[in-house]
Design an enzyme around this catalytic site. Structure first.
Site, PDB file in Angstrom:
ATOM      1  N   GLY A 341       0.806  -1.211   0.000  1.00  0.00           N
ATOM      2  CA  GLY A 341       0.000   0.000   0.000  1.00  0.00           C
ATOM      3  C   GLY A 341       0.845   1.269   0.000  1.00  0.00           C
ATOM      4  O   GLY A 341       0.662   2.153  -0.838  1.00  0.00           O
ATOM      5  N   GLY A 364      -1.501  -7.025   1.131  1.00  0.00           N
ATOM      6  CA  GLY A 364      -1.438  -8.274   1.899  1.00  0.00           C
ATOM      7  C   GLY A 364      -1.281  -9.503   1.009  1.00  0.00           C
ATOM      8  O   GLY A 364      -0.498 -10.406   1.306  1.00  0.00           O
TER       9      GLY A 364
HETATM   10  P1  ADP Z   1       3.862  -1.177   2.623  1.00  0.00           P
HETATM   11  O1  ADP Z   1       2.473  -0.663   2.918  1.00  0.00           O
HETATM   12  O2  ADP Z   1       4.350  -0.714   1.292  1.00  0.00           O
HETATM   13  O3  ADP Z   1       3.975  -2.667   2.803  1.00  0.00           O
HETATM   14  P2  ADP Z   1       4.769  -0.573   5.302  1.00  0.00           P
HETATM   15  O4  ADP Z   1       3.352  -0.394   5.733  1.00  0.00           O
HETATM   16  O5  ADP Z   1       5.489  -1.750   5.817  1.00  0.00           O
HETATM   17  O6  ADP Z   1       4.865  -0.504   3.694  1.00  0.00           O
HETATM   18  O7  ADP Z   1       5.637   0.677   5.788  1.00  0.00           O
HETATM   19  C1  ADP Z   1       5.387   1.996   5.425  1.00  0.00           C
HETATM   20  C2  ADP Z   1       5.600   2.954   6.564  1.00  0.00           C
HETATM   21  O8  ADP Z   1       6.879   2.812   7.142  1.00  0.00           O
HETATM   22  C3  ADP Z   1       5.478   4.375   6.090  1.00  0.00           C
HETATM   23  O9  ADP Z   1       4.351   4.976   6.683  1.00  0.00           O
HETATM   24  C4  ADP Z   1       6.782   5.031   6.553  1.00  0.00           C
HETATM   25  O10 ADP Z   1       6.591   6.334   7.097  1.00  0.00           O
HETATM   26  C5  ADP Z   1       7.265   4.088   7.630  1.00  0.00           C
HETATM   27  N1  ADP Z   1       8.715   4.182   7.822  1.00  0.00           N
HETATM   28  C6  ADP Z   1       9.683   3.993   6.892  1.00  0.00           C
HETATM   29  N2  ADP Z   1      10.897   4.227   7.415  1.00  0.00           N
HETATM   30  C7  ADP Z   1      10.716   4.591   8.704  1.00  0.00           C
HETATM   31  C8  ADP Z   1      11.599   4.980   9.767  1.00  0.00           C
HETATM   32  N3  ADP Z   1      12.924   5.034   9.595  1.00  0.00           N
HETATM   33  N4  ADP Z   1      11.043   5.290  10.960  1.00  0.00           N
HETATM   34  C9  ADP Z   1       9.695   5.231  11.123  1.00  0.00           C
HETATM   35  N5  ADP Z   1       8.809   4.880  10.167  1.00  0.00           N
HETATM   36  C10 ADP Z   1       9.319   4.559   8.968  1.00  0.00           C
HETATM   37 MG    MG Z   2       1.507  -0.183   4.737  1.00  0.00          MG
END
Ligand code: ADP
Ligand code: MG
Length: 386
Positions: A341, A364
């Site tokens: 997402g 997911g």
């Molecule tokens: P996806 O939805 O693509 O699978 P995630 O939900 O696992 O991705 O992660 C996305 C979130 O991680 C974002 O909201 C981002 O702000 C956060 N994030 C990335 N790096 C950091 C960091 N160093 N510290 C805190 N939050 C982080």
């Molecule tokens: Mg996410």
């Protein structure tokens, strides 16, 4: 679906049109656009097309105007250039002429949807001659409209979007052009542990970013200050690094980082070596040297899989690492696949859609496929085809 003659057939088409809606207007129509080719080809084949989707998480058995698919019907009609009326009480039966499409109201308004109720699934199945499952992003859930209905419909098959998603994932994971490089960012090791473990067994290099990289850094003894990291995951991170060494897989860690004392749009960002992070600072992005180094290492990749932003890209001053990696993926000649997402939001923010070979509509479902899990909605179609 492409093997079937759909002329004059009642086709029940499950899509994932679960899009963000604000004040009655669709704010991102990517998932609607992804479903368009399937809807069009059913209409052109002369089918009576009944489209199903969920939206949000309503209380089952209760109509909730805020989670009505009405805004989706409007946007879908605009994109198709044909009116797609919304039907509220569709379980009672729906009128639809051959070559036309109607949108059935939010499947989750029906009692038994989430629990894959047999009674509900049989009612849905009775509405159609052919059930077409095309909603990859919900294929990891066994619900009445994704799984149960496929058991009871006269015929059940996969739609072209679902097939395309599965083919892209198989190409990246089952017979990848090497080197295969995975980039996993995002907030937590714990939510992506099985993804990391599964990828380690397949990839030649695993680049980590975000809170995940912070946890790996802490596991090697680096002080990460107040950064998001998981103290109870340090042993697991060490175990993953040991496993990587044994397999000859690289897990390069950032050497420099972007830090701030607060997480806010106005926060002042500083660049530091990983050895100079202050006790009151938070690591919010990978640094420019690391971004450059990781990005350059993608030039030689044969296949790239990307999930998870490398920093808090929602704020511009912590988005440069994610921008650099996104740009490097887009520049690379590798077959590249991205899902998740927030990853999709980052791809949109940095405008790199064109350069990525396949952008999965699944969050997911994408992760569960990467983990090697069977997607129930796919398994039932396979068993019906056997
Ligand atoms: P996806 O939805 O693509 O699978 P995630 O939900 O696992 O991705 O992660 C996305 C979130 O991680 C974002 O909201 C981002 O702000 C956060 N994030 C990335 N790096 C950091 C960091 N160093 N510290 C805190 N939050 C982080
Ligand atoms: Mg996410």
């Amino acid at each position: 679906m492409s093997d079937l003659d759909l002329k004059n057939k009642r086709v029940l088409l499950r899509e994932d049109l679960n899009v963000p809606v604000q004040d009655g207007v669709v704010t991102s129509d990517a998932r609607i656009r992804a479903a368009l080719p399937t809807v069009r080809s059913c209409m052109e084949a002369g089918a009576k097309v009944l489209i199903l989707s969920h939206l949000g998480r309503p209380q089952e058995g209760v109509y909730d105007e805020k989670l009505s698919l009405a805004p989706v019907a409007v946007r879908l009609s605009e994109l198709l250039g044909r009116a797609v009326p919304l039907r509220r009480d569709w379980l009672e039966g729906v009128d639809c002429a051959p070559g036309e499409a109607v949108l059935c109201e939010n499947v989750r308004f029906n009692k038994g949807e989430k629990k894959d109720s047999e009674e509900l699934a049989r009612r849905m199945a009775s509405l159609c001659d052919v059930f077409v499952m095309d909603a990859f992003a919900t294929a990891h859930r066994a619900e009445a409209s994704t799984h149960g209905v496929a058991r009871f419909a006269p015929r059940a098959c996969a739609g072209p979007l679902l097939v395309g998603e599965l083919e892209a994932l198989e190409r990246a994971l089952e017979s990848p052009a090497r080197p295969l490089v995975a980039i996993v960012g995002g907030s937590k090791v714990s939510t992506k542990l099985t993804v990391l473990e599964a990828l380690l067994e397949k990839v030649d290099r695993l680049i980590v970013g975000g809170g995940i990289a912070n946890t790996f850094l802490a596991a090697t003894g680096v002080g990460v200050g107040r950064s998001l990291h998981e103290a109870d995951m340090l042993d697991i991170a060490r175990r993953l690094m040991t496993r990587a060494r044994a397999r000859g897989t690289e897990i390069p860690l950032p050497t420099d980082v972007v830090v701030a004392k607060e997480l806010a749009a106005t926060a002042h960002a500083d660049i530091r070596s990983i050895h100079e992070v202050g006790g009151d600072e938070m690591i919010l992005d990978i640094g420019p040297d690391s971004a450059e180094h990781f990005g350059a290492s993608l030039d030689s990749a044969g296949t790239i899989i990307w999930n998870g932003p490398l920093g808090v890209f929602e704020y511009d001053q912590f988005g440069e690492g994610t921008r650099a990696i996104a740009t490097a993926i887009a520049r690379s000649k590798a077959f590249s696949l991205a899902g998740g997402g927030d990853t999709l939001a980052a791809i949109e923010k940095y405008g790199v859609e064109e350069g990525i070979s396949y952008i999965s509509t699944g969050g997911g479902a994408f992760l569960e496929f990467v983990e090697g899990k069977t997607l129930p909605a796919v398994a039932i179609l396979e068993s019906r085809a056997a």
